[in-house]
Design a protein around this motif. Structure first.
Motif, PDB file in Angstrom:
ATOM      1  N   ARG A 109     -29.053 -49.047  48.232  1.00  0.00           N
ATOM      2  CA  ARG A 109     -27.887 -49.407  49.055  1.00  0.00           C
ATOM      3  C   ARG A 109     -28.122 -49.049  50.516  1.00  0.00           C
ATOM      4  NH1 ARG A 109     -23.390 -50.484  45.734  1.00  0.00           N
ATOM      5  NH2 ARG A 109     -23.690 -49.623  43.640  1.00  0.00           N
ATOM      6  N   GLU A 118     -30.522 -51.585  52.010  1.00  0.00           N
ATOM      7  CA  GLU A 118     -29.793 -52.853  52.165  1.00  0.00           C
ATOM      8  C   GLU A 118     -28.932 -52.819  53.432  1.00  0.00           C
ATOM      9  OE1 GLU A 118     -29.410 -55.624  50.306  1.00  0.00           O
ATOM     10  OE2 GLU A 118     -27.653 -56.408  51.348  1.00  0.00           O
ATOM     11  N   SER A 119     -28.216 -51.719  53.596  1.00  0.00           N
ATOM     12  CA  SER A 119     -27.323 -51.610  54.732  1.00  0.00           C
ATOM     13  C   SER A 119     -28.093 -51.510  56.051  1.00  0.00           C
ATOM     14  CB  SER A 119     -26.411 -50.407  54.494  1.00  0.00           C
ATOM     15  OG  SER A 119     -26.080 -49.799  55.694  1.00  0.00           O
ATOM     16  N   ARG A 138     -28.869 -54.888  57.318  1.00  0.00           N
ATOM     17  CA  ARG A 138     -27.751 -55.555  57.981  1.00  0.00           C
ATOM     18  C   ARG A 138     -27.499 -54.955  59.354  1.00  0.00           C
ATOM     19  NH1 ARG A 138     -23.104 -54.802  55.363  1.00  0.00           N
ATOM     20  NH2 ARG A 138     -24.018 -53.841  53.507  1.00  0.00           N
ATOM     21  N   LEU A 180     -37.359 -60.206  52.227  1.00  0.00           N
ATOM     22  CA  LEU A 180     -38.367 -60.588  51.238  1.00  0.00           C
ATOM     23  C   LEU A 180     -39.568 -61.271  51.873  1.00  0.00           C
ATOM     24  CD1 LEU A 180     -36.219 -61.634  48.151  1.00  0.00           C
ATOM     25  CD2 LEU A 180     -37.277 -59.450  48.662  1.00  0.00           C
ATOM     26  N   GLU A 203     -32.912 -40.986  57.359  1.00  0.00           N
ATOM     27  CA  GLU A 203     -31.731 -40.213  57.728  1.00  0.00           C
ATOM     28  C   GLU A 203     -32.086 -38.928  58.456  1.00  0.00           C
ATOM     29  OE1 GLU A 203     -28.200 -41.080  54.931  1.00  0.00           O
ATOM     30  OE2 GLU A 203     -29.793 -40.274  53.688  1.00  0.00           O
ATOM     31  N   HIS A 211     -23.919 -41.658  65.137  1.00  0.00           N
ATOM     32  CA  HIS A 211     -24.310 -40.623  64.176  1.00  0.00           C
ATOM     33  C   HIS A 211     -24.761 -39.334  64.832  1.00  0.00           C
ATOM     34  CE1 HIS A 211     -23.967 -43.490  60.959  1.00  0.00           C
ATOM     35  NE2 HIS A 211     -24.632 -44.344  61.710  1.00  0.00           N
ATOM     36  N   MET A 257     -24.115 -39.612  56.357  1.00  0.00           N
ATOM     37  CA  MET A 257     -24.914 -40.767  55.952  1.00  0.00           C
ATOM     38  C   MET A 257     -24.846 -41.856  57.014  1.00  0.00           C
ATOM     39  SD  MET A 257     -26.093 -39.828  53.049  1.00  0.00           S
ATOM     40  CE  MET A 257     -26.005 -38.112  53.616  1.00  0.00           C
ATOM     41  N   HIS A 258     -26.001 -42.335  57.367  1.00  0.00           N
ATOM     42  CA  HIS A 258     -25.998 -43.407  58.357  1.00  0.00           C
ATOM     43  C   HIS A 258     -25.540 -44.734  57.771  1.00  0.00           C
ATOM     44  CE1 HIS A 258     -29.362 -41.083  60.552  1.00  0.00           C
ATOM     45  NE2 HIS A 258     -28.191 -40.598  60.775  1.00  0.00           N
ATOM     46  N   PHE A 259     -26.039 -45.007  56.599  1.00  0.00           N
ATOM     47  CA  PHE A 259     -25.842 -46.352  56.043  1.00  0.00           C
ATOM     48  C   PHE A 259     -25.325 -46.220  54.619  1.00  0.00           C
ATOM     49  CE2 PHE A 259     -29.768 -46.424  58.631  1.00  0.00           C
ATOM     50  CZ  PHE A 259     -29.349 -47.231  59.661  1.00  0.00           C
ATOM     51  N   ALA A 260     -24.094 -45.787  54.479  1.00  0.00           N
ATOM     52  CA  ALA A 260     -23.647 -45.498  53.125  1.00  0.00           C
ATOM     53  C   ALA A 260     -22.992 -46.691  52.449  1.00  0.00           C
ATOM     54  CB  ALA A 260     -22.687 -44.317  53.142  1.00  0.00           C
ATOM     55  N   ASP A 261     -22.720 -47.751  53.216  1.00  0.00           N
ATOM     56  CA  ASP A 261     -21.852 -48.806  52.687  1.00  0.00           C
ATOM     57  C   ASP A 261     -22.616 -50.019  52.167  1.00  0.00           C
ATOM     58  OD1 ASP A 261     -22.801 -49.301  55.171  1.00  0.00           O
ATOM     59  OD2 ASP A 261     -21.046 -50.413  55.848  1.00  0.00           O
ATOM     60  N   GLY A 262     -23.901 -49.856  51.863  1.00  0.00           N
ATOM     61  CA  GLY A 262     -24.698 -51.015  51.447  1.00  0.00           C
ATOM     62  C   GLY A 262     -24.359 -51.494  50.051  1.00  0.00           C
ATOM     63  N   GLU A 263     -24.722 -52.751  49.810  1.00  0.00           N
ATOM     64  CA  GLU A 263     -24.569 -53.280  48.451  1.00  0.00           C
ATOM     65  C   GLU A 263     -25.931 -53.209  47.757  1.00  0.00           C
ATOM     66  OE1 GLU A 263     -23.319 -57.215  49.170  1.00  0.00           O
ATOM     67  OE2 GLU A 263     -21.528 -56.559  50.251  1.00  0.00           O
ATOM     68  N   LEU A 264     -25.889 -53.447  46.440  1.00  0.00           N
ATOM     69  CA  LEU A 264     -27.168 -53.504  45.737  1.00  0.00           C
ATOM     70  C   LEU A 264     -27.862 -54.823  46.077  1.00  0.00           C
ATOM     71  CD1 LEU A 264     -26.753 -52.040  42.169  1.00  0.00           C
ATOM     72  CD2 LEU A 264     -28.070 -51.158  44.084  1.00  0.00           C
ATOM     73  N   PRO A 265     -29.125 -54.765  46.439  1.00  0.00           N
ATOM     74  CA  PRO A 265     -29.832 -55.977  46.860  1.00  0.00           C
ATOM     75  C   PRO A 265     -30.309 -56.801  45.667  1.00  0.00           C
ATOM     76  CG  PRO A 265     -31.242 -54.067  47.064  1.00  0.00           C
ATOM     77  CD  PRO A 265     -29.945 -53.565  46.527  1.00  0.00           C
ATOM     78  N   ASP A 304     -31.352 -59.891  45.263  1.00  0.00           N
ATOM     79  CA  ASP A 304     -32.571 -60.704  45.366  1.00  0.00           C
ATOM     80  C   ASP A 304     -33.820 -59.823  45.281  1.00  0.00           C
ATOM     81  OD1 ASP A 304     -31.831 -59.533  47.701  1.00  0.00           O
ATOM     82  OD2 ASP A 304     -32.425 -61.185  49.003  1.00  0.00           O
ATOM     83  N   TYR A 305     -33.743 -58.624  45.883  1.00  0.00           N
ATOM     84  CA  TYR A 305     -34.888 -57.732  45.835  1.00  0.00           C
ATOM     85  C   TYR A 305     -35.118 -57.226  44.420  1.00  0.00           C
ATOM     86  CZ  TYR A 305     -37.768 -53.608  46.524  1.00  0.00           C
ATOM     87  OH  TYR A 305     -38.763 -52.686  46.426  1.00  0.00           O
ATOM     88  N   LEU A 306     -34.019 -56.910  43.724  1.00  0.00           N
ATOM     89  CA  LEU A 306     -34.164 -56.419  42.352  1.00  0.00           C
ATOM     90  C   LEU A 306     -34.774 -57.496  41.467  1.00  0.00           C
ATOM     91  CD1 LEU A 306     -30.873 -54.385  41.951  1.00  0.00           C
ATOM     92  CD2 LEU A 306     -33.192 -53.511  42.148  1.00  0.00           C
ATOM     93  N   TYR A 358     -36.831 -59.726  42.499  1.00  0.00           N
ATOM     94  CA  TYR A 358     -38.243 -59.776  42.893  1.00  0.00           C
ATOM     95  C   TYR A 358     -39.050 -58.670  42.195  1.00  0.00           C
ATOM     96  CZ  TYR A 358     -42.079 -58.712  46.176  1.00  0.00           C
ATOM     97  OH  TYR A 358     -43.293 -58.413  46.742  1.00  0.00           O
TER      98      TYR A 358
END
Lengths: 275, 356
Positions: free
Chosen positions: A114, A117-118, A121, A130, A153, A185, B1-9, B11-13, B15
């Motif tokens: 996650r 992924e973030s 973005r 990819l 981090e 941050h 946490m810098h980037f805590a709000d990500g979704e599960l990827p 397309d990568y999974l 792959y």
């Protein structure tokens, strides 16, 4: 105070590279290390996270001496982006996921995925996820390397010439992203730079290296034409263009933009101070 | 946490799942190949009966003996040797940052052969009794292994030192490997010149790498070493990924690069030494398998290391099966076949350039 350096000395074999370096850095600061080629900017950066071990002196991070910390613990506090990264047949996502290394036990967790992924973005590089990194351009690769350091981090980010491989648009984009993440941050960034104008625009504080040690260190006000000439050996002009401070080498051109015959001084240098 | 709000990827999974499926498929192929390899030969045994025998059913006593005493140890030796050489190759390619690195191209295999020859001739650990297959008797396999290992380590230390001095140049390391290979080949020839007939035959026969000479105790010993090495390299897959991104990046990620390099080379050399000293020199498997795997599932070490291990097992077992059949009723040592197969692929890699 998040990073403190005192009496740092580094020798390569028997050649002194850095001597009596001392400075400290606070949360939320962007610090630029400036100086001519070969003065030891990269060496100084590498001494900060123990990629190189200094001959003597103290570096402390978040109150702990760096030589008392495990390598992994250092990596959890300090991220590092070198000038050059190697490529291979792996995707952008794999490459950034590697930044989670200091936090990974046996295997990646959902949280790691996650975070990566973030990061894609946040950096606006979702389209690279990819793509294979051995097919990326220099700018894209640099974005991936910086994203990798961010998902580590860290409290402090060390960047070695983060913009030297990038075109104008990418330079601005990366530095804007770094700037906003630093603000959001409250981490600190230390970067080496060649481009004085970019440094002046994005850094809060400056360390000018000359002859193995710090020539001068401080905020924007220390960057004067005299100091730059003293460090780089080149006479410059500093002015403002629409409120933005600019540094340009003193021109060897005459008024209409045509080149004059390049004069040399008695030492053979082509740069001569305009009288 | 810098980037805590990500979704599960997703397309990568997807792959990465594809890569996992490739590896599982490879394990399936390996299993089928194992049954096929056991079923063919001078006496052919139907695959179903092979399967029944392997899961412990007694079909006939004769087949039981053929399978358990001859064919299964040979097939397992092929799988273990292929897997071990492949994992050593993939690790060396990463450690030396050199696509042409492998136990064979770096001269480590030949150093092991020299070490074994020294043990056979000076320490009297082996001799040849007759000219049929399997007649080479290594009286003292552990002493032979130790001697082979010592020389493998000497070659490894030389390679590490050369790689350190000339870090940036892949050609230098490979050319140094060529030099070491010829040096040790010359050493073996020198020893052969002064040895008696039985010793000479043992040394010559020994250098034809052949998985058929392993009995159960050798298979178990090699198996343990190879499994330990595979676990070590798989456990360090993230560190190898980090090292592939460049030494400085790896250090920035908290990886102790020097230690990883040295321990990795020693483990790879140990595996090579054990395999070489029991089975002889089997070339090119360690070079070719990682590259075939790279072509299919990429350079990411999480999948490359297990993929190469499976590929090594499949390739050497298939080669050995073909070698047993190709000039039947004679049984060809597998090393001759791998050299025929590997050399063209090696040349192809040279022509394609050094890009990994």
């Amino acid at each position: 105070m998040i990073l403190n350096v005192d009496e740092l000395k580094f020798m390569y074999r028997n050649k002194g590279i850095l001597d009596e370096i001392a400075f400290s850095i606070n949360e939320g600061e962007i610090v630029a290390i400036l100086g001519p080629n070969g003065v030891g900017k990269t060496t100084l950066l590498k001494c900060l996270n123990r990629i190189l071990v200094p001959k003597q002196g103290v570096v402390s991070v978040c109150g702990d001496m760096i030589d008392s910390l495990e390598l992994m613990e250092i990596a959890r506090r300090i991220g590092y982006v070198p000038q050059r990264v190697e490529t291979g047949r792996l995707t952008g996502f794999d490459a950034v996921l590697l930044g989670r290394r200091p936090h990974i036990g046996w295997d990646v967790s959902e949280k790691d995925l996650r975070i990566v992924e973030s990061a894609f973005r946040t950096f606006g590089i979702n389209h690279l996820r990819l793509h294979y990194i051995d097919e990326m351009s220099g700018g894209e690769l640099q974005m991936i390397a910086i994203a990798r350091a961010f998902v580590q981090e860290p409290k402090i980010l060390l960047l070695d010439e983060p913009t030297s491989a990038l075109d104008l648009k990418n330079q601005i984009e990366i530095l804007h992203r770094i700037n906003s993440i630093v603000e959001e941050h409250n981490i600190a960034v230390v970067m080496t730079m060649h481009d004085l104008n970019t440094a002046l625009r994005y850094a809060d504080r400056f360390i000018l290296l000359k002859d193995q040690s710090i020539h001068i260190c401080g905020d924007r006000s220390v960057i004067t034409a005299d100091e730059i000439e003293a460090v780089y050996g080149v006479p410059v002009m500093i002015g403002e263009l629409a409120g933005v401070t600019c540094v340009i080498p003193q021109c060897l051109c005459n008024g209409n933009g045509k080149k004059k015959k390049i004069p040399t001084d008695e030492e053979g240098s082509t740069y001569v101070r305009n009288s | 946490m810098h980037f805590a709000d990500g979704e599960l990827p997703e397309d990568y999974l997807k792959y990465t799942h594809r890569k996992v499926i490739w590896i599982l498929g490879g394990i399936g192929v390996l299993f089928l190949l194992l049954i096929l390899s056991i079923s063919v030969g001078a006496v052919s045994i139907p695959p179903y009966e092979v399967f029944m025998t392997l899961i412990g059913q007694n079909v006939t006593d004769k087949w039981d003996r053929i399978i358990w005493n001859i064919r299964l140890p040979q097939a397992l030796a092929a799988i273990i040797c292929g897997a071990g050489l492949a994992v050593a190759g993939v690790a060396m390619q990463s450690i030396l940052r050199n696509p042409l690195a492998s136990p064979f191209t770096l001269g480590i295999s030949n150093a092991g052969a020299f070490g074994a020859a020294v043990a056979i001739i000076f320490l009297g650990t082996g001799r040849m009794t007759s000219t049929t297959a399997g007649a080479v008797i290594i009286n003292n396999p552990y002493l032979t292994t130790i001697s082979a290992f010592v020389f493998c380590m000497l070659a490894t230390i030389a390679i590490i030192a050369i790689a350190k001095i000339k870090a940036s140049s892949p050609e230098v390391v490979i050319l140094a490997g060529v030099a070491l290979s010829s040096l040790f080949t010359a050493g073996v020839m020198f020893l052969q010149y002064f040895s008696d007939d039985a010793q000479l035959a043992a040394v010559v026969h020994w250098t034809f790498g052949d998985v058929g000479r392993a009995g159960w105790s050798e298979v178990i010993f090699m198996g343990i070493i190879v499994i330990i090495a595979c676990i070590y390299f798989i456990a360090n897959r993230w560190n190898y990924n980090a090292m592939d991104a460049g030494d400085e990046t790896a250090k920035g990620l908290g990886v102790n690069v020097e230690r990883l390099r040295n321990v990795g080379m020693i483990v790879a050399a140990l595996v090579t030494a054990v395999l070489v000293s029991f089975l002889g020199v089997i070339g090119f498997v360690g070079l070719v398998c990682p590259h075939m795997t790279r072509r299919i599932i990429g350079d990411e070490q999480r999948y490359l290391i297990p993929g190469s291990i499976v590929m090594g097992g499949v390739l050497l077992l298939a080669s050995d099966t073909v070698a047993r059949l190709i000039v039947a009723p004679y049984v060809l040592p597998v090393a001759i076949l791998t050299a025929f197969m590997g050399a063209p692929i090696f040349i192809y890699l040279l022509l394609r350039g050094y890009h990994r």
